[in-house]
Design an enzyme around this catalytic site. Sequence first.
Site, PDB file in Angstrom:
ATOM      1  N   SER A  94       0.813  -1.223   0.000  1.00 57.25           N
ATOM      2  CA  SER A  94       0.000   0.000   0.000  1.00 57.25           C
ATOM      3  C   SER A  94       0.844   1.269   0.000  1.00 57.25           C
ATOM      4  CB  SER A  94      -0.964   0.019   1.203  1.00 57.25           C
ATOM      5  OG  SER A  94      -1.820  -1.109   1.172  1.00 57.25           O
ATOM      6  N   ARG A  95       2.032   1.189  -0.534  1.00 55.30           N
ATOM      7  CA  ARG A  95       2.951   2.319  -0.656  1.00 55.30           C
ATOM      8  C   ARG A  95       3.410   2.868   0.695  1.00 55.30           C
ATOM      9  NH1 ARG A  95       3.108   0.200  -4.868  1.00 55.30           N
ATOM     10  NH2 ARG A  95       3.036   1.159  -6.937  1.00 55.30           N
TER      11      ARG A  95
END
Length: 215
Positions: free
Chosen positions: A193-194
């Site tokens: 999710s970065r």
Amino acid sequence: MSQTLADMRRDYTREGLSEAQAPLEPFSLFEQWFADAVKTEQLPVEPNAMTLATVDAQGRPHCRVLLLKGLDGRGFTFFSNYDSAKGQQLAARPYAAMTFFWPSLERQVRIEGAVERVTAEESDRYFQVRPLGSRIGAWASPQSQVIKDRAELEGLLAETEQRFLDQAPHCPPHWGGYRLVPERIEFWQGRSSRLHDRLNYRRQDDAWLRERLAP
């Protein structure tokens, strides 16, 4: 295109990077990560390939991919033609940044600092272990200069091969090594999710400050 640029992404899920895994200085961590890359990355990826960024006298940035050829406590060493575009840029502004990206490991390392030339002895020592074709090429190519066509380059190569027909090429005076002396080294580990892990080392006097950066 079957897939738009906006839809192109990869989620990183391999592993994390915690402070408990990171030493208080960056060189040993880089050596560990580099050893992992040598074992893991497959051709055409070259583990010692890095993007080198320099700035010209007008403040405009320039990037290209080079190969790292030396590493010790002093810094990171690469070699080039001193008269090339990058050589002229480093002469005008002796600072640079380099980035390593190892996709299989989902890792990136960013390094910034001042750049100095290595000694003539260090340059000659590395030059002598290069393949013969690379040594001749260092003499033949007027790197970064405009040439008419491929035939002109091949002509310069033929002339240089004839010049060194009966002697081994020595290190040219216009060719040699540079050492990036790091002032900052950031280790980036991809996460889902970065929400990536980023551990940043900043040199303060004779010590290193380690800190975590938000992704």
